[in-house]
Design an enzyme around this catalytic site. Structure first.
Site, PDB file in Angstrom:
ATOM      1  N   TRP A   1      18.510 -41.525 -13.696  1.00  0.00           N
ATOM      2  CA  TRP A   1      17.987 -42.323 -14.956  1.00  0.00           C
ATOM      3  C   TRP A   1      17.222 -40.902 -15.717  1.00  0.00           C
ATOM      4  O   TRP A   1      16.942 -41.220 -16.175  1.00  0.00           O
ATOM      5  CB  TRP A   1      17.044 -43.380 -14.686  1.00  0.00           C
ATOM      6  CG  TRP A   1      16.363 -42.575 -13.756  1.00  0.00           C
ATOM      7  CD1 TRP A   1      16.013 -43.366 -12.006  1.00  0.00           C
ATOM      8  CD2 TRP A   1      14.477 -42.276 -14.150  1.00  0.00           C
ATOM      9  NE1 TRP A   1      14.516 -42.862 -11.816  1.00  0.00           N
ATOM     10  CE2 TRP A   1      14.169 -42.677 -13.137  1.00  0.00           C
ATOM     11  CE3 TRP A   1      13.814 -42.944 -15.354  1.00  0.00           C
ATOM     12  CZ2 TRP A   1      12.814 -42.148 -12.927  1.00  0.00           C
ATOM     13  CZ3 TRP A   1      12.783 -41.918 -15.184  1.00  0.00           C
ATOM     14  CH2 TRP A   1      11.615 -42.240 -14.204  1.00  0.00           C
TER      15      TRP A   1
ATOM     16  N   LEU B   1       9.440 -39.796   1.313  1.00  0.00           N
ATOM     17  CA  LEU B   1       8.661 -39.655   1.085  1.00  0.00           C
ATOM     18  C   LEU B   1       7.070 -39.781   1.914  1.00  0.00           C
ATOM     19  O   LEU B   1       6.028 -39.540   1.947  1.00  0.00           O
ATOM     20  CB  LEU B   1       8.362 -39.422  -0.294  1.00  0.00           C
ATOM     21  CG  LEU B   1       9.404 -38.220  -1.092  1.00  0.00           C
ATOM     22  CD1 LEU B   1       9.899 -39.128  -2.466  1.00  0.00           C
ATOM     23  CD2 LEU B   1       8.649 -37.180  -1.429  1.00  0.00           C
TER      24      LEU B   1
ATOM     25  N   CYS C   1      -3.231  -4.690   6.765  1.00  0.00           N
ATOM     26  CA  CYS C   1      -2.055  -4.312   8.320  1.00  0.00           C
ATOM     27  C   CYS C   1      -2.907  -3.741   9.102  1.00  0.00           C
ATOM     28  O   CYS C   1      -2.829  -2.287   8.925  1.00  0.00           O
ATOM     29  CB  CYS C   1      -0.919  -4.757   8.156  1.00  0.00           C
ATOM     30  SG  CYS C   1       0.088  -2.907   7.926  1.00  0.00           S
TER      31      CYS C   1
ATOM     32  N   GLU D   1       0.651  -1.268   0.284  1.00  0.00           N
ATOM     33  CA  GLU D   1       0.163  -0.036  -0.178  1.00  0.00           C
ATOM     34  C   GLU D   1       0.486   1.255  -0.054  1.00  0.00           C
ATOM     35  O   GLU D   1       0.125   2.138  -0.493  1.00  0.00           O
ATOM     36  CB  GLU D   1      -1.227  -0.138   1.448  1.00  0.00           C
ATOM     37  CG  GLU D   1      -2.069  -1.477   0.817  1.00  0.00           C
ATOM     38  CD  GLU D   1      -1.781  -1.981   2.146  1.00  0.00           C
ATOM     39  OE1 GLU D   1       0.436  -2.364   1.771  1.00  0.00           O
ATOM     40  OE2 GLU D   1      -2.088  -3.571   2.615  1.00  0.00           O
TER      41      GLU D   1
ATOM     42  N   SER E   1       6.961 -40.943   5.238  1.00  0.00           N
ATOM     43  CA  SER E   1       6.268 -40.832   6.385  1.00  0.00           C
ATOM     44  C   SER E   1       6.013 -40.187   5.991  1.00  0.00           C
ATOM     45  O   SER E   1       4.629 -39.327   6.865  1.00  0.00           O
ATOM     46  CB  SER E   1       7.848 -41.055   7.158  1.00  0.00           C
ATOM     47  OG  SER E   1       9.263 -39.897   6.465  1.00  0.00           O
TER      48      SER E   1
ATOM     49  N   ALA F   1      10.607 -38.879  -8.883  1.00  0.00           N
ATOM     50  CA  ALA F   1      10.487 -39.259  -9.936  1.00  0.00           C
ATOM     51  C   ALA F   1      10.378 -40.735 -10.027  1.00  0.00           C
ATOM     52  O   ALA F   1      11.219 -41.579  -9.444  1.00  0.00           O
ATOM     53  CB  ALA F   1      11.938 -38.303 -10.858  1.00  0.00           C
TER      54      ALA F   1
HETATM   55  C1  AOF Z   1       0.180  -5.430   4.632  1.00  0.00           C
HETATM   56  N1  AOF Z   1       0.505  -5.209   3.052  1.00  0.00           N
HETATM   57  O1  AOF Z   1       1.869  -5.893   1.262  1.00  0.00           O
HETATM   58  C2  AOF Z   1       2.043  -6.496   3.514  1.00  0.00           C
HETATM   59  C3  AOF Z   1       1.326  -7.352   4.559  1.00  0.00           C
HETATM   60  O2  AOF Z   1       6.436  -7.871   9.390  1.00  0.00           O
HETATM   61  P1  AOF Z   1       5.915  -6.584   8.843  1.00  0.00           P
HETATM   62  O3  AOF Z   1       6.069  -5.396   9.340  1.00  0.00           O
HETATM   63  O4  AOF Z   1       6.067  -6.924   7.164  1.00  0.00           O
HETATM   64  O5  AOF Z   1       4.281  -6.977   8.568  1.00  0.00           O
HETATM   65  C4  AOF Z   1       3.716  -9.102   7.624  1.00  0.00           C
HETATM   66  C5  AOF Z   1       3.051  -8.944   7.961  1.00  0.00           C
HETATM   67  O6  AOF Z   1       1.684  -8.187   8.090  1.00  0.00           O
HETATM   68  C6  AOF Z   1       2.442 -10.390   7.296  1.00  0.00           C
HETATM   69  O7  AOF Z   1       2.516 -11.973   8.280  1.00  0.00           O
HETATM   70  C7  AOF Z   1       1.063 -10.098   7.320  1.00  0.00           C
HETATM   71  O8  AOF Z   1      -0.198 -10.423   8.155  1.00  0.00           O
HETATM   72  C8  AOF Z   1       0.648  -8.747   7.007  1.00  0.00           C
HETATM   73  N2  AOF Z   1       1.011  -8.673   5.545  1.00  0.00           N
HETATM   74  N3  AOF Z   1       0.444  -6.832   4.969  1.00  0.00           N
HETATM   75  O9  AOF Z   1      -1.076  -4.481   4.567  1.00  0.00           O
HETATM   76  C9  AOF Z   1       1.368  -6.558   2.712  1.00  0.00           C
HETATM   77  N4  AOF Z   1       2.747  -7.413   3.042  1.00  0.00           N
HETATM   78 ZN    ZN Z   2       1.188  -3.281   5.950  1.00  0.00          ZN
END
Ligand code: AOF
Ligand code: ZN
Length: 352
Positions: free
Chosen positions: A183, A300, A88, A63, A302, A167
């Site tokens: 192979w 694989l 976020c 963003e 397991s 494979a």
């Molecule tokens: C967003 N925009 O482009 C991404 C998000 O360690 P940080 O601060 O970079 O936060 C990582 C967390 O933020 C990640 O686990 C996910 O929940 C969110 N990623 N969020 O708004 C983004 N890459």
């Molecule tokens: Zn963010």
């Protein structure tokens, strides 16, 4: 550079711009793990005025990159912001994206998939809604959850995403009885495997495979990042001269004998009742979000027996051994098949 991605779409309205954001997000593949790939597009009067994506782990989110790219910032108040993942709400390595969106008073926000990270889940959305901005959710959500299946698996299942690869011959053998499995040597299938290696955080083999194949487990036939190498060597019988220990890339050796680090090789002691689950937990704790398991048959099997897998990609060549080490049997029917080149077929499976 996002501008090299051509934009054209037959999808209508919101979906077209969200697809563009998904394409931008994919440019972060290989560099953002364990974060998700996220793309963002800003649209004014049906025209893209800004774009950005999460380019690298630890760096800016999608963003702020998109908002920063808008030349005339005054247009933001009349614009729609498309973002593949819920913005976020937490102070992480960067300030909360939800707050940035609120601060710039965008007219509308379209979210692809919700973020299931407990630090975010629902909070980003409600913060934006509460500020009075109109929000639409769930646009191309399935595509976005697939694009970020490694991230969502770690968060929701609390383990790395697991891909199995092997494979086999037409008669179902993974190696000869002397463990010779060299192979399969089609240029195309090998290149494909190297590409797959760049797409995952770590790659794992068992003791026999490390010993008999002496693999390098790197991605020399494809541009990208080499994965962390992981080997199980319970009794530390592997020769230090193997390619795995050449110091070119970090290598983790899970064993019963000792802990320690020499150069890029780390020994990790696990108790005698060796559980894949605790190994996976240790890998996850080390930041490994996806694991490609390249053999051998016992390892694989397991993973398959314990239901610890998400995808399997199986090459079948044209040859037959008549005798040898049987390939694992999959408990589900294949999702599809693909001809890699004249000699090799790829069958792929998905769990659930
Ligand atoms: C967003 N925009 O482009 C991404 C998000 O360690 P940080 O601060 O970079 O936060 C990582 C967390 O933020 C990640 O686990 C996910 O929940 C969110 N990623 N969020 O708004 C983004 N890459
Ligand atoms: Zn963010």
């Amino acid at each position: 550079n996002p501008r090299v991605l051509p934009f054209s779409s037959d999808l209508p309205g919101d979906e077209a711009f969200m697809q563009r954001a998904i394409d931008l997000a994919s440019l972060g593949a290989a560099w953002v793990s364990p974060n998700p790939m996220v793309g963002c597009v800003i649209v004014h009067n049906n025209t893209i005025i800004g774009e950005g994506y999460h380019e690298r782990y630890g760096e800016a989110h999608a963003e702020p990159n998109a908002i920063k790219s808008v030349k005339d910032q005054r247009l933001l108040q009349e614009a729609t912001l498309y973002v593949t993942l819920e913005p976020c709400a937490h102070q992480g390595k960067t300030p909360p994206c939800a707050d940035l969106i609120v601060k710039h008073q965008l007219k509308r926000v379209v979210i692809g998939a919700m973020d299931s990270n407990p630090l975010v889940a629902g909070k980003g959305l409600s913060r934006i809604r509460k500020s009075g901005i109109e929000v639409t959710t769930g646009v191309l959500e399935d595509k976005i959850r697939w694009q970020n299946r490694r991230f969502f698996t770690r968060i929701e299942k609390n383990r790395p995403y697991i891909l199995l690869k092997w494979a086999q011959t037409t008669d179902g053998f993974i190696a000869r009885t002397n463990f010779d499995s060299k192979w399969i040597s089609s240029v195309l299938s090998r290149q494909l495997v190297h590409r797959w290696r760049t797409e995952e955080d770590a790659i794992m083999v068992g003791t026999h495979t490390a010993h008999h194949d002496n693999p390098q487990l790197n991605a020399r036939d494809w541009y990208g990042k080499d994965p962390i190498r992981v080997v199980v060597d319970r009794h530390l019988r592997l020769s230090p001269g193997l390619n795995l220990f050449d110091g070119s890339q970090q290598t983790l050796v899970y064993n019963h004998k000792r802990d320690g680090i020499t150069g890029k090789t780390q020994w990790i002691k696990v108790d005698d009742s060796f559980h894949l689950k605790s190994l996976l937990a240790d890998l996850q704790q080390k930041g490994v979000q996806s694991l490609l398991v390249e053999g051998g048959a016992a390892l694989l099997e397991s993973f398959i027996r314990q239901g610890l897998w998400d995808e399997a990609r199986v090459f079948t060549g044209t040859g037959s051994f008549g005798l040898g080490i049987p390939a694992p049997r999959m408990p589900v029917i294949p999702q599809g098949r693909m001809v890699i080149d004249t000699d090799i077929l790829e069958t792929y499976y998905q769990h659930d």
